[in-house]
Design a protein around this motif. Structure first.
Motif, PDB file in Angstrom:
ATOM      1  N   ALA A  87       0.844  -1.201   0.000  1.00  0.00           N
ATOM      2  CA  ALA A  87       0.000   0.000   0.000  1.00  0.00           C
ATOM      3  C   ALA A  87       0.881   1.253   0.000  1.00  0.00           C
ATOM      4  N   ALA A  88       1.964   1.213   0.762  1.00  0.00           N
ATOM      5  CA  ALA A  88       2.885   2.355   0.786  1.00  0.00           C
ATOM      6  C   ALA A  88       3.532   2.539  -0.584  1.00  0.00           C
ATOM      7  N   CYS A  89       3.879   1.456  -1.239  1.00  0.00           N
ATOM      8  CA  CYS A  89       4.487   1.564  -2.577  1.00  0.00           C
ATOM      9  C   CYS A  89       3.533   2.244  -3.553  1.00  0.00           C
ATOM     10  N   ARG A  90       2.249   1.911  -3.497  1.00  0.00           N
ATOM     11  CA  ARG A  90       1.280   2.581  -4.384  1.00  0.00           C
ATOM     12  C   ARG A  90       1.249   4.077  -4.087  1.00  0.00           C
ATOM     13  N   LEU A  91       1.219   4.421  -2.788  1.00  0.00           N
ATOM     14  CA  LEU A  91       1.178   5.836  -2.385  1.00  0.00           C
ATOM     15  C   LEU A  91       2.447   6.568  -2.850  1.00  0.00           C
ATOM     16  N   LEU A  92       3.609   5.917  -2.704  1.00  0.00           N
ATOM     17  CA  LEU A  92       4.874   6.540  -3.124  1.00  0.00           C
ATOM     18  C   LEU A  92       4.848   6.827  -4.625  1.00  0.00           C
ATOM     19  N   ARG A  93       4.351   5.858  -5.406  1.00  0.00           N
ATOM     20  CA  ARG A  93       4.308   6.039  -6.863  1.00  0.00           C
ATOM     21  C   ARG A  93       3.350   7.154  -7.245  1.00  0.00           C
ATOM     22  N   GLU A  94       2.162   7.136  -6.641  1.00  0.00           N
ATOM     23  CA  GLU A  94       1.150   8.157  -6.961  1.00  0.00           C
ATOM     24  C   GLU A  94       1.672   9.565  -6.740  1.00  0.00           C
ATOM     25  N   ARG A  95       2.480   9.740  -5.685  1.00  0.00           N
ATOM     26  CA  ARG A  95       2.894  11.093  -5.310  1.00  0.00           C
ATOM     27  C   ARG A  95       4.335  11.400  -5.694  1.00  0.00           C
ATOM     28  N   GLY A  96       4.958  10.490  -6.455  1.00  0.00           N
ATOM     29  CA  GLY A  96       6.339  10.739  -6.880  1.00  0.00           C
ATOM     30  C   GLY A  96       7.300  10.852  -5.716  1.00  0.00           C
ATOM     31  N   LEU A  97       7.065  10.073  -4.668  1.00  0.00           N
ATOM     32  CA  LEU A  97       7.925  10.136  -3.480  1.00  0.00           C
ATOM     33  C   LEU A  97       9.027   9.090  -3.577  1.00  0.00           C
ATOM     34  N   ARG A  98      10.242   9.522  -3.189  1.00  0.00           N
ATOM     35  CA  ARG A  98      11.397   8.621  -3.172  1.00  0.00           C
ATOM     36  C   ARG A  98      11.797   8.416  -1.709  1.00  0.00           C
ATOM     37  N   PRO A  99      11.563   7.211  -1.192  1.00  0.00           N
ATOM     38  CA  PRO A  99      11.720   7.013   0.251  1.00  0.00           C
ATOM     39  C   PRO A  99      13.147   6.734   0.703  1.00  0.00           C
ATOM     40  N   HIS A 100      13.472   7.246   1.894  1.00  0.00           N
ATOM     41  CA  HIS A 100      14.530   6.649   2.705  1.00  0.00           C
ATOM     42  C   HIS A 100      13.834   5.633   3.600  1.00  0.00           C
ATOM     43  N   LEU A 101      14.328   4.399   3.616  1.00  0.00           N
ATOM     44  CA  LEU A 101      13.668   3.326   4.368  1.00  0.00           C
ATOM     45  C   LEU A 101      14.304   3.129   5.736  1.00  0.00           C
ATOM     46  N   LEU A 102      13.472   3.177   6.785  1.00  0.00           N
ATOM     47  CA  LEU A 102      13.911   2.694   8.093  1.00  0.00           C
ATOM     48  C   LEU A 102      12.948   1.570   8.457  1.00  0.00           C
ATOM     49  N   VAL A 103      13.282   0.376   7.951  1.00  0.00           N
ATOM     50  CA  VAL A 103      12.390  -0.787   8.059  1.00  0.00           C
ATOM     51  C   VAL A 103      13.217  -2.033   8.393  1.00  0.00           C
ATOM     52  N   HIS A 104      12.518  -3.115   8.657  1.00  0.00           N
ATOM     53  CA  HIS A 104      13.165  -4.404   8.917  1.00  0.00           C
ATOM     54  C   HIS A 104      13.861  -4.893   7.641  1.00  0.00           C
ATOM     55  N   ASN A 118      18.121  10.124  -3.743  1.00  0.00           N
ATOM     56  CA  ASN A 118      17.816  11.501  -3.325  1.00  0.00           C
ATOM     57  C   ASN A 118      16.453  11.578  -2.623  1.00  0.00           C
ATOM     58  N   PRO A 119      16.316  10.946  -1.455  1.00  0.00           N
ATOM     59  CA  PRO A 119      15.010  10.767  -0.817  1.00  0.00           C
ATOM     60  C   PRO A 119      14.279  12.076  -0.520  1.00  0.00           C
ATOM     61  N   ASN A 120      12.955  12.053  -0.714  1.00  0.00           N
ATOM     62  CA  ASN A 120      12.122  13.191  -0.323  1.00  0.00           C
ATOM     63  C   ASN A 120      11.020  12.781   0.661  1.00  0.00           C
ATOM     64  N   CYS A 121      11.188  11.616   1.279  1.00  0.00           N
ATOM     65  CA  CYS A 121      10.316  11.222   2.392  1.00  0.00           C
ATOM     66  C   CYS A 121      11.016  10.104   3.154  1.00  0.00           C
ATOM     67  N   VAL A 122      10.478   9.793   4.339  1.00  0.00           N
ATOM     68  CA  VAL A 122      10.989   8.670   5.129  1.00  0.00           C
ATOM     69  C   VAL A 122       9.846   7.687   5.327  1.00  0.00           C
ATOM     70  N   VAL A 123      10.115   6.400   5.064  1.00  0.00           N
ATOM     71  CA  VAL A 123       9.150   5.335   5.349  1.00  0.00           C
ATOM     72  C   VAL A 123       9.659   4.559   6.563  1.00  0.00           C
ATOM     73  N   LEU A 124       8.790   4.515   7.581  1.00  0.00           N
ATOM     74  CA  LEU A 124       9.141   3.900   8.858  1.00  0.00           C
ATOM     75  C   LEU A 124       8.305   2.641   9.050  1.00  0.00           C
ATOM     76  N   GLY A 125       8.972   1.514   9.286  1.00  0.00           N
ATOM     77  CA  GLY A 125       8.259   0.278   9.614  1.00  0.00           C
ATOM     78  C   GLY A 125       8.725  -0.230  10.965  1.00  0.00           C
ATOM     79  N   ASP A 126       8.281  -1.415  11.343  1.00  0.00           N
ATOM     80  CA  ASP A 126       8.811  -2.016  12.568  1.00  0.00           C
ATOM     81  C   ASP A 126      10.201  -2.541  12.254  1.00  0.00           C
ATOM     82  N   ALA A 127      11.191  -1.662  12.420  1.00  0.00           N
ATOM     83  CA  ALA A 127      12.561  -1.964  12.004  1.00  0.00           C
ATOM     84  C   ALA A 127      13.289  -2.876  12.983  1.00  0.00           C
TER      85      ALA A 127
END
Lengths: 269, 269
Positions: A87-104, A118-127
């Motif tokens: 679901a996050a991947c769909r949202l990232l694509r829709e909004r042209g967001l390039r994530p820095h991942l802090l995930v497992h 060149n990230p323009n957002c942070v995606v946080l999961g249960d890392a």
């Protein structure tokens, strides 16, 4: 209680099931199935009811997660799992967001097709073990350096239990970054309405013909009801008797476990 | 602006000074003095005004902190430093609390005399490298296992700057634990009123005869004014021009630096 009024079980065409606490209990070696749940999943499929799992699992890809469930006896396919990372991947694509991942580490492959330069957002999961001081500072510096910081959190759970004890969940780290940056995270996963809506779309059933079954009074039951679904709380997993006095959320019914829910629903078909 | 109205400088008997950003800028090798500040401290002492440092420093004992300041040329004694850890120790003793410490290694000796067996509260400081996943889970488990969790936070800063970049401060981790446990921490340090009151008691001057000088518009200026003190913001340290439009806090005056503040105050004596 479920015996007295079964109006909630009528006109059902599809079921959304939470996974941890409904199908299995997490624990040593990945977890153990809850008695009767694998048989209940088989009966749902044999009945012609549609079935979709709706989980906040973010420590593994859906492929690995399904492999674990199948090994426990659950006849489930990858397409039957709605989880935050896709679901996050769909949202990232829709909004042209390039994530820095802090995930497992186990979740990283879900983002394989996503541009992360060149990230323009942070995606946080249960890392989990990746929640280090250095990694948290890195995510913070990226956010505070953005003109308008965008933090996408895969769920907002407070904590969960593993065999070696309670662990802080993603929501705690989300709050730390929200406070430091003076921002509000966007939550992808239960109880976000949009997440339930995409689970319903994958289920292929409108909300008034769907029932959510979960063990979390707020995230599963409250979230599903906000979308116009009926919702049951099972008395397994993280269920506590005090949930039955929750000041804001009242399930359409309580059931002892998934097997009992399926018994009642199939009788009403 | 300071030139036009100096009413704020009258009838002063004592000064409370913030340290980082007023006396020195933190950085490589411990920091560098701000131009004119060491001389300003000497002039305060020579004038007969009382002087007390009021800091949220929690990475070192007061002894080590004073050693660092003296090496930078500041004529300061340990008794002239009001810091969160000694204030927390008084609070722990008053209430019979036995802390589990999640703090910087350099701060641990401040708690040497405190009973830490069978903890019934958690004390959180800027633990820096000690903010590990394991240590945060440990602090969380202790809190959630208490009948009434008590979390004492040494400050509630969002972040600070070091030579290798911005770092999350204790406040971010405080928020994580608050959310996970559904509790409110008790903050010891600026801007807590009780902390300013103990600094004033150590200064030996009533609030209306004291001036706080700091670089933090909320924590230093707002906190001191809440206690009935006058407060100046220096244009050094973390000062930003946007502070001058703060919606809630308005200093009694702005000064370019500590040296200018002392110039004006001594002229009015």
């Amino acid at each position: 209680m479920a015996e007295r009024s079964r109006g909630w079980a009528r006109a059902v065409r599809g079921l959304l099931l939470d996974v941890s606490g409904v199908l299995y209990d997490s624990g040593a070696g990945g977890g153990v199935p809850i008695a009767g749940s694998a048989e209940a999943v088989r009966r749902i499929k044999a009945s012609g009811l549609k079935l979709q799992l709706c989980t906040n699992e973010t420590q593994a890809t859906r492929e690995d997660f399904v492999r674990k469930l199948r090994a426990m006896g659950f006849d489930i396919s990858v397409a039957q799992v709605t989880a935050p990372a896709p679901a996050a991947c769909r949202l990232l694509r829709e909004r042209g967001l390039r994530p820095h991942l802090l995930v497992h580490d186990g979740l990283v492959p879900e983002f394989a097709e996503i541009d992360k330069t060149n990230p323009n957002c942070v995606v946080l999961g249960d890392a989990a073990e990746n929640f280090t001081y250095a990694n948290l500072n890195e995510a913070f510096r990226l956010l505070i350096g953005m003109e308008k910081p965008v933090l996408i959190s895969l769920g907002k759970g407070r904590y969960y239990k593993e065999t070696d004890g309670l662990k802080l969940d993603v929501g705690a780290y989300m709050k730390a970054l929200e406070y430091a940056c003076d921002i509000q995270a966007e939550v992808v996963g239960k109880p976000a309405k949009r997440f339930f809506e995409s689970a319903l779309a994958e289920l292929g059933v409108p909300p008034e013909q769907a029932i959510m079954i979960g063990d979390d009074i707020v995230s599963d039951v409250g979230g599903a009801q906000q979308c116009g679904m009926r919702a049951l709380q099972v008395r397994t997993g993280k269920y506590r008797p005090s949930d039955e006095n929750h000041p804001e959320v009242k399930p359409d019914a309580y059931v002892n476990n998934l097997a009992e829910a399926v018994d009642i629903i199939l009788q009403e078909l």
